[in-house]
Design a protein around this motif. Structure first.
Motif, PDB file in Angstrom:
ATOM      1  N   ILE A   1       0.849  -1.198   0.000  1.00  0.00           N
ATOM      2  CA  ILE A   1       0.000   0.000   0.000  1.00  0.00           C
ATOM      3  C   ILE A   1       0.887   1.252   0.000  1.00  0.00           C
ATOM      4  CG2 ILE A   1      -1.801   1.278   1.206  1.00  0.00           C
ATOM      5  CD1 ILE A   1      -2.624  -1.301   2.565  1.00  0.00           C
ATOM      6  N   TRP A   2       1.897   1.238   0.873  1.00  0.00           N
ATOM      7  CA  TRP A   2       2.795   2.400   0.922  1.00  0.00           C
ATOM      8  C   TRP A   2       3.540   2.559  -0.391  1.00  0.00           C
ATOM      9  CZ3 TRP A   2       2.975   6.341   4.277  1.00  0.00           C
ATOM     10  CH2 TRP A   2       2.340   6.176   5.510  1.00  0.00           C
ATOM     11  N   ARG A   3       3.933   1.435  -1.001  1.00  0.00           N
ATOM     12  CA  ARG A   3       4.620   1.513  -2.293  1.00  0.00           C
ATOM     13  C   ARG A   3       3.723   2.210  -3.318  1.00  0.00           C
ATOM     14  NH1 ARG A   3       8.669  -0.114  -5.307  1.00  0.00           N
ATOM     15  NH2 ARG A   3       8.307  -0.764  -7.458  1.00  0.00           N
ATOM     16  N   MET A   4       2.437   1.855  -3.278  1.00  0.00           N
ATOM     17  CA  MET A   4       1.494   2.478  -4.200  1.00  0.00           C
ATOM     18  C   MET A   4       1.341   3.966  -3.883  1.00  0.00           C
ATOM     19  SD  MET A   4      -2.517   1.476  -4.668  1.00  0.00           S
ATOM     20  CE  MET A   4      -2.988   1.916  -3.003  1.00  0.00           C
ATOM     21  N   MET A   5       1.251   4.300  -2.595  1.00  0.00           N
ATOM     22  CA  MET A   5       1.035   5.697  -2.222  1.00  0.00           C
ATOM     23  C   MET A   5       2.267   6.559  -2.497  1.00  0.00           C
ATOM     24  SD  MET A   5      -1.342   5.610   1.177  1.00  0.00           S
ATOM     25  CE  MET A   5      -0.036   5.354   2.320  1.00  0.00           C
TER      26      MET A   5
ATOM     27  N   GLN B   1       4.200   6.297  -5.141  1.00  0.00           N
ATOM     28  CA  GLN B   1       4.519   6.398  -6.558  1.00  0.00           C
ATOM     29  C   GLN B   1       4.711   7.862  -6.950  1.00  0.00           C
ATOM     30  OE1 GLN B   1       4.886   3.730  -8.908  1.00  0.00           O
ATOM     31  NE2 GLN B   1       5.023   2.683  -6.955  1.00  0.00           N
TER      32      GLN B   1
ATOM     33  N   PRO C   1      -3.653   4.483   5.286  1.00  0.00           N
ATOM     34  CA  PRO C   1      -3.245   3.486   4.286  1.00  0.00           C
ATOM     35  C   PRO C   1      -4.238   2.336   4.136  1.00  0.00           C
ATOM     36  CG  PRO C   1      -1.374   4.113   5.622  1.00  0.00           C
ATOM     37  CD  PRO C   1      -2.573   4.732   6.266  1.00  0.00           C
TER      38      PRO C   1
ATOM     39  N   TRP D   1      -7.081   3.589   2.214  1.00  0.00           N
ATOM     40  CA  TRP D   1      -6.675   3.791   0.818  1.00  0.00           C
ATOM     41  C   TRP D   1      -6.630   2.474   0.062  1.00  0.00           C
ATOM     42  CZ3 TRP D   1      -7.389   7.954  -1.580  1.00  0.00           C
ATOM     43  CH2 TRP D   1      -6.766   8.217  -2.790  1.00  0.00           C
ATOM     44  N   MET D   2      -6.245   1.407   0.744  1.00  0.00           N
ATOM     45  CA  MET D   2      -6.253   0.076   0.120  1.00  0.00           C
ATOM     46  C   MET D   2      -7.668  -0.305  -0.288  1.00  0.00           C
ATOM     47  SD  MET D   2      -5.452  -3.574   1.979  1.00  0.00           S
ATOM     48  CE  MET D   2      -6.760  -3.468   3.195  1.00  0.00           C
TER      49      MET D   2
ATOM     50  N   TRP E   1      -2.670  -2.024  -9.679  1.00  0.00           N
ATOM     51  CA  TRP E   1      -2.930  -1.630  -8.290  1.00  0.00           C
ATOM     52  C   TRP E   1      -4.324  -2.038  -7.840  1.00  0.00           C
ATOM     53  CZ3 TRP E   1       1.414  -0.955  -6.152  1.00  0.00           C
ATOM     54  CH2 TRP E   1       2.444  -0.204  -6.739  1.00  0.00           C
TER      55      TRP E   1
ATOM     56  N   MET F   1      -4.842  -4.403  -4.728  1.00  0.00           N
ATOM     57  CA  MET F   1      -5.486  -3.957  -3.493  1.00  0.00           C
ATOM     58  C   MET F   1      -6.736  -4.788  -3.185  1.00  0.00           C
ATOM     59  SD  MET F   1      -3.590  -1.853  -2.085  1.00  0.00           S
ATOM     60  CE  MET F   1      -1.990  -2.156  -2.795  1.00  0.00           C
TER      61      MET F   1
END
Lengths: 328, 308
Positions: free
Chosen positions: A154-158, A160, B35, B38-39, B272, B276
């Motif tokens: 999730i952090w990797r995605m955030m 980007q 987070p 957001w997932m 993504w 997710m």
């Protein structure tokens, strides 16, 4: 007569073991039972922990490379050559290994500071009485409970650079003028520190919280009578009283971060940038990309020794500190 | 100095302090939960929404809320559940899940059996070498995994070629490794739970004619059930999240979720949304179980560190 047979067998086993090990025959029945209970655990640990460590140390002195992977035992003994190679900062590998060690220390110390500050803040707040305290505690534990592989992704995605929400938010509130590269270049190590701290601070929080609960109320009452304010109470009661728990927290977070593989491996993806290659990740890439097991093992031993040395210095420092202050 | 009339009364100070600490708590909660939010949100978005130049923090505009309250079916149009359908076909997610379940549950079962025996010995009996064994158990937690992985890989290769027992990329290989890794933690946690059961329980059971082992299995273990469940969940999570050994010793047909999920991001494209969605599916039951079992889990984790 299953019962007597069983008793007989037990006695027989005891007699045989007693003959073989004079030590065993001197034990009480209770102690023998304790050893029997522990036997499976001990056997497995010898097989998977002790043996590989001895073996790993052994191959760190051998020239095990791609040609000897199948028959490692035929590899020649090379003495300390692997060590002098990986520790020589003038070679490419040595230079990168030292850099990786430096990044490891930044990663460990940085994560320690961030998790401790976050964890202590959260613990102090949770230690106050307010409605919804239990719910808040549960929610604050979730980052640590959620599968770490998932949260790292999730952090990797955030993070980007183009599509990530973090750059977007920072841009829109005007903190930055153009998108930042978080997962490449010099920022990488700090991204790693922040993300790892997010996954670990609940553990620090709950340990410190348990420590706070153990501080006797009388201490605070006495301080109130003496006219101590909030800050004085924290400075002269809470913080010193938390010292034993803090010591454990600091030691565990430091050691666990130094040997943490999951965070850099998942957060930095398939092609980790050099700046984010902390010790263990670099060893992994190096050892498995071209089967340099001898040299990889040498690096692993060095990493282990560095972690252990830091832990021991820290412990000695703690001990001296206690001694000087005259705590018990 | 501050003039007398501008100084805060103690009550006002308390109020201000409370307000401040509530605000800090709010920030911490936002940091902790965003987070995860957001997932879930990303899992319900289309590719275009995810890569949009101005990603929206909320699933819908605030003006839409009255309409949604009137007609909840609108949510189905706003939230795109397609990722939850397409992910199974695009990636072998089901295989990843099944592999992880097989590996993690078997590991948990083995670790609990070995850990209960060892933890009980530690909690109730004194024996020569207790301190040394306890220290060794803790020391195992401080060894970099890579130091064990390198020889372990060579050992597995050797067993495969010489004894012709497949080891790399097999369930039993990785389960064996994981069990051993989790046993020390299991012993440590379970010891704490057994400590809370009075010694008189075993004595009473033995007076009633149980052997020591029978007393443990029939009387003590049922009493320690919450602690065992908490330890089990902890071990399960460790096995579920492990990537170092899994990336080398468990690929191919036994690839677990922790490794497989990373393949959703390829060299060229990152899926993504699907990633997710799969992550949400993996996370939801774990969070739910935690909320149910949190009391013994939290106690078990803090026990050893604080009492020391």
């Amino acid at each position: 007569m299953p019962h007597t047979t069983k008793q007989f067998r037990e006695r027989l086993a005891d007699v045989q073991l007693g003959d073989a090990l004079p030590f065993y025959s001197r034990l009480s029945e209770e102690q023998r039972f304790a050893y029997k209970l522990l036997a499976p655990a001990l056997a497995m640990m010898c097989l998977i922990h002790l043996l590989p460590i001895v073996w790993g140390t052994l191959i760190s002195f051998m020239g095990v490379d791609s040609s000897y992977v199948q028959e490692w035992y035929r590899a020649p003994f090379v003495g300390v050559e692997n060590y002098s190679y990986v520790l020589d900062p003038r070679t490419v590998v040595g230079g990168r290994f030292w850099f990786a060690i430096r990044q490891t220390v930044i990663f460990a110390v940085g994560s320690l500071v961030v998790t401790y500050v976050l964890g202590l803040t959260a613990a102090l707040i949770l230690n106050q009485k307010f409605t919804g305290r239990f719910v808040a505690r549960t929610l604050l534990l979730l980052p640590w409970v959620a599968p770490v592989v998932v949260t790292l992704l999730i952090w990797r995605m955030m993070f980007q650079q183009q599509s990530g929400i973090i750059n977007h938010v920072l841009l829109s509130i005007g903190l930055i003028n153009e998108p930042i590269y978080w997962l490449i270049g010099d920022n990488t190590i700090w991204t790693l520190v922040l993300t790892h701290s997010w996954t670990q601070f609940p553990l620090v929080m709950i340990m410190l919280y348990a420590g706070l609960q153990g501080i006797p109320d009388q201490l605070y009452e006495a301080a109130s009578i003496d006219g101590a304010g909030r800050w004085e109470k924290f400075r002269y009661i809470t913080f010193p009283q938390l010292k034993p728990v803090s010591a454990v927290v600091v030691l565990l977070v430091m050691l666990w971060t130094m040997i943490n593989f999951t965070a850099p491996f998942v957060l930095l993806g398939a092609q980790p940038p050099q700046a984010g290659q902390v010790g263990i990740l670099y060893i992994y890439e190096f050892a498995f990309s071209n089967y340099q097991f001898g040299r990889g093992a040498a690096m692993s031993v060095v990493l282990f020794l560095i972690a252990m040395t830091m832990a021991m210095i820290y412990y000695k420092y703690l001990f001296d500190d206690d001694f000087a202050e005259g705590d018990r | 100095m501050i003039p007398e009339e501008l100084r805060l009364t103690p009550a006002a100070k308390d109020g201000l302090f409370d307000l401040l600490s509530r605000a800090v708590l709010g920030c911490l909660l936002l940091f902790a939960l965003f987070p995860i939010y957001w997932m879930v949100l990303t899992s319900f978005r289309t590719r275009t929404e995810i890569t949009a130049a101005d990603p929206q923090l909320l699933p819908f505009a605030l003006e839409e809320i009255p309409a949604i309250v009137r007609d909840p079916a609108l949510l189905l149009e706003i939230l795109h559940y397609e990722n939850y359908i397409t992910m199974w076909g695009r990636f072998p997610v089901l295989d990843y899940f099944i592999n992880s379940l097989i590996i993690a549950t078997t590991t948990t079962a083995f670790a609990l059996v070995v850990g209960c025996l060892g933890g009980y010995a530690f909690s109730k009996y004194g024996f020569p070498g207790k301190g040394a064994v306890g220290g060794a158990l803790l020391a195992t937690q401080m060894i970099p995994g890579i130091l064990i992985l390198l020889p372990m890989y060579l050992l597995f290769l050797w067993v495969q070629t010489t004894l012709e027992i497949p080891m790399i990329d097999t369930y039993h290989g990785i389960i064996f490794v994981y069990t051993t890794f989790t046993v020390p933690v299991a012993i440590w946690m379970l010891r704490g739970f057994f400590d809370t059961i009075p010694d008189s329980v075993e004595e009473a059971a033995r007076v009633d004619g149980c052997s020591r082992l029978q007393a443990l299995v029939r009387v003590i273990l049922p009493m320690a059930a919450p602690g065992i469940a908490a330890t089990g969940m902890f071990v399960f999570l460790v096995a579920f999240n492990e990537v170092l050994f899994a990336s080398i010793l468990a690929s191919g047909d036994v690839t677990p979720f922790a490794i497989g999920i990373q393949s959703f991001e390829t060299q060229t494209t990152a899926y993504w949304g699907e990633m997710m969605a799969a992550s949400t599916v993996a996370t939801a039951p774990i969070l739910l179980l935690f909320v149910i079992f949190q009391k013994p889990i939290v106690e078990g984790l803090t026990e050893g560190s604080v009492k020391q």
